[in-house]
Write a protein that holds these residues in place. Structure first.
Motif, PDB file in Angstrom:
ATOM      1  N   LEU A 463       0.829  -1.209   0.000  1.00  0.00           N
ATOM      2  CA  LEU A 463       0.000   0.000   0.000  1.00  0.00           C
ATOM      3  C   LEU A 463       0.866   1.262   0.000  1.00  0.00           C
ATOM      4  CD1 LEU A 463      -2.720  -1.059   2.604  1.00  0.00           C
ATOM      5  CD2 LEU A 463      -3.085  -0.664   0.157  1.00  0.00           C
ATOM      6  N   ILE A 464       1.963   1.216   0.762  1.00  0.00           N
ATOM      7  CA  ILE A 464       2.825   2.399   0.863  1.00  0.00           C
ATOM      8  C   ILE A 464       3.624   2.589  -0.431  1.00  0.00           C
ATOM      9  CG2 ILE A 464       4.846   3.348   2.047  1.00  0.00           C
ATOM     10  CD1 ILE A 464       3.729   1.997   4.620  1.00  0.00           C
ATOM     11  N   ARG A 465       4.238   1.518  -0.900  1.00  0.00           N
ATOM     12  CA  ARG A 465       5.061   1.666  -2.102  1.00  0.00           C
ATOM     13  C   ARG A 465       4.194   1.996  -3.326  1.00  0.00           C
ATOM     14  NH1 ARG A 465      10.211   0.804  -1.162  1.00  0.00           N
ATOM     15  NH2 ARG A 465      10.916  -0.601   0.501  1.00  0.00           N
ATOM     16  N   GLY A 466       2.939   1.541  -3.318  1.00  0.00           N
ATOM     17  CA  GLY A 466       2.042   1.866  -4.422  1.00  0.00           C
ATOM     18  C   GLY A 466       1.338   3.201  -4.234  1.00  0.00           C
ATOM     19  N   ARG A 467       1.623   3.875  -3.132  1.00  0.00           N
ATOM     20  CA  ARG A 467       1.003   5.172  -2.799  1.00  0.00           C
ATOM     21  C   ARG A 467      -0.515   5.113  -2.884  1.00  0.00           C
ATOM     22  NH1 ARG A 467       4.488   9.645  -6.222  1.00  0.00           N
ATOM     23  NH2 ARG A 467       6.567   8.795  -5.859  1.00  0.00           N
ATOM     24  N   GLU A 468      -1.071   4.006  -2.383  1.00  0.00           N
ATOM     25  CA  GLU A 468      -2.521   3.849  -2.440  1.00  0.00           C
ATOM     26  C   GLU A 468      -3.237   4.578  -1.308  1.00  0.00           C
ATOM     27  OE1 GLU A 468      -3.881  -0.166  -3.090  1.00  0.00           O
ATOM     28  OE2 GLU A 468      -1.940  -0.738  -3.972  1.00  0.00           O
ATOM     29  N   ILE A 469      -2.486   4.947  -0.287  1.00  0.00           N
ATOM     30  CA  ILE A 469      -3.055   5.647   0.872  1.00  0.00           C
ATOM     31  C   ILE A 469      -2.447   7.044   0.938  1.00  0.00           C
ATOM     32  CG2 ILE A 469      -3.347   5.607   3.373  1.00  0.00           C
ATOM     33  CD1 ILE A 469      -4.798   3.341   1.993  1.00  0.00           C
TER      34      ILE A 469
END
Length: 515
Positions: A463-469
């Motif tokens: 979630l963090i590396r994909g900048r989903e949040i």
């Protein structure tokens, strides 16, 4: 007056029971209120608060989110925050009221149990409220105040002559015991104590008493039984299974840690005094061929149960304190009887010695209880390394989260406290910050972890590396501060392109850059 036998201080005939109970509550408030206001936030308070908030947002414990106790707290505290708002002060206010209610019950029962002596009731409540283990933990947003209040109610109903234990009393005692277990599963350890008391009931009334008690327990356990039926695997994992993943010692191991905790517990003068007095009272009764009181067996059951989980914590033993006090008070009739059997001169000396001992005990408890308040106020009035745990600091973080998110927007917070205090929504599966560690230490596959409503380190990193949040909230003391590959979360967040927008008392807030 010549020829008049001296004795222990007499009951205060001019004081009504209601007045004594009111004074007892005021005594308890002197210790509880300052600590409720100034005590540092315990890490679990945010977790319990968030669970309460989610329960009244339509989510069901276990079925919809990871919850680590039996299910009554989310509904009781959830109903409360619907009226008074989601804040640490609001939830602590409820714990405070429950603690004061327990103080009132202690005073009322001591009056009934020990001949209406007001001074004994006030001494009992002073011992209860000033004991640091109680004053520091019963005012937090945790299970101790509610579970112990319910169990004490069950005890009050049955702590009387066998002939007075009517089927109706057994019904209500069973209901209260069931509800106590709905708050804290460890309280099931007291069920054998009540069952043994029931077994000793006269044969003619035993069948009705058993039926009423069993019916009451079953009714009290309905919340747990319903949620067990809805999500059996998640319920069992949330109440028992997760504990085997807390440490390498498994469910009941790590005995070195248990010994350390017992060492810490018995380094507390107030607790040691209560245990010693309780054991003296029990020994004296046994010497007179009298069985230990019900309160002693409840304290013993809770004490043993509190040692069993791995790891165990000193705070667990706070639930034994009211029952240790009631056991210790058995010395009152024993000393009074010794005085009555003595000659006038010896009776006077015995009464004076007992009065001096009671006064010395009260002074000691006042001193250590006052130190607990002083220490708490000092920490909150100075800049210290504990700023992260201050209520004012947590409120600042929540305000900043609200300023940078829309209501209901999902965030990743490495402490559930901040989604509880703000209008943001915690990423699913992370309602308790232990979730990813539990998944890792349990060796669960990703699918199994998701089935148990646990987020994994791999999920978080994705979630963090994909900048989903959009927002990541990371306290510097994050208990479980490494990602899937063993790298610190702050490094992972920075590498993923998030910008640090604030650092408030050790809480770093990272924001996803605009596309």
């Amino acid at each position: 007056m010549a020829g008049r036998r001296q004795g222990l201080p007499r009951r205060l005939g001019s004081s009504s029971a209601a007045r004594t109970v009111a004074v007892a509550v005021l005594i308890a408030a002197v210790f509880f209120v300052p600590l409720a206001i100034t005590r540092l936030i315990d890490l679990d308070e945010g977790y319990y608060g968030l669970a309460a908030k989610l329960a009244f947002d339509g989510e069901v414990p276990y079925r919809d989110f990871f919850y680590l106790q039996t299910p009554l707290i989310p509904y009781v505290y959830g109903a409360w925050i619907q009226v008074f708002g989601a804040s640490i002060y609001a939830t602590r206010a409820l714990s405070l009221l429950l603690g004061l209610g327990l103080a009132a019950l202690i005073a009322r029962h001591v009056l009934a149990r020990f001949g209406g002596r007001a001074w004994v009731a006030l001494l009992a409540v002073l011992g209860f409220a000033s004991t640091r283990l109680v004053a520091e933990w019963y005012v937090t947003t945790k299970t101790y105040a509610l579970s112990t209040l319910l169990l004490f109610g069950a005890y009050m109903l049955l702590d009387r002559a066998a002939a007075e234990r009517t089927p109706r009393r057994w019904l209500w005692a069973g209901l209260l015991l069931g509800l106590a277990v709905d708050v804290r599963l460890l309280f099931i350890a007291t069920a054998p104590v009540f069952a043994w008391l029931l077994w000793k009931t006269e044969v003619t009334g035993r069948t009705r008493a058993v039926a009423h008690w069993a019916g009451g327990v079953g009714l009290g356990l309905l919340p747990s039984l319903i949620l067990l039926a809805l999500s059996p695997e998640r319920f069992l994992f949330g109440n028992i299974g997760w504990a085997s993943t807390r440490s390498e010692g498994g469910l009941l191991g790590n005995f070195d840690q248990k010994l350390d905790i017992l060492g810490d517990l018995f380094s507390q003068p107030q607790y040691v005094a209560l245990v010693v007095l309780a054991l003296v009272a029990v020994g004296w009764r046994l010497a007179r061929h009298q069985a230990p009181p019900l309160a002693f067996w409840l304290a013993a059951a809770l004490g043993v149960a509190s040692v069993l989980p791995t790891p165990t914590y000193t705070q667990y033993f706070s639930t034994t304190v009211p029952f240790l006090i009631l056991t210790a008070l058995e010395l009152i009739p024993l000393v009074a009887g010794a005085v009555a059997r003595s000659g006038d001169d010896r009776a006077g000396r015995l009464a004076a010695a007992a009065t001096a001992a009671a006064a010395l005990l009260a002074v000691g408890f006042l001193y250590f209880g006052g130190r607990a308040i002083k220490d708490s106020v000092y920490v909150n009035s100075h800049e210290t390394a504990f700023d992260l745990g201050k209520i004012s600091s947590a409120d600042e973080v929540a305000e900043l989260i609200d300023a940078r998110t829309d209501p209901g927007e999902t965030v990743i917070s490495f402490r559930p406290l901040y989604p509880f205090l703000s209008d943001a929504r915690q990423v699913p599966g992370f309602e308790n910050d232990f979730a990813p560690v539990s998944a890792a230490m349990g060796g669960f596959s990703e699918q199994h972890a998701h089935d148990l409503k646990l987020i994994t380190n791999a999920d978080l990193e994705r979630l963090i590396r994909g900048r989903e949040i959009g927002l990541v909230v990371a306290p510097v003391d994050t208990r479980f501060g490494w990602g899937e590959a063993g790298r610190p979360w702050d490094a992972i967040v920075a590498e993923s392109g998030y910008a640090q927008v604030a650092d408030l008392d050790g809480v770093t807030i990272w924001e996803r850059p605009e596309s």
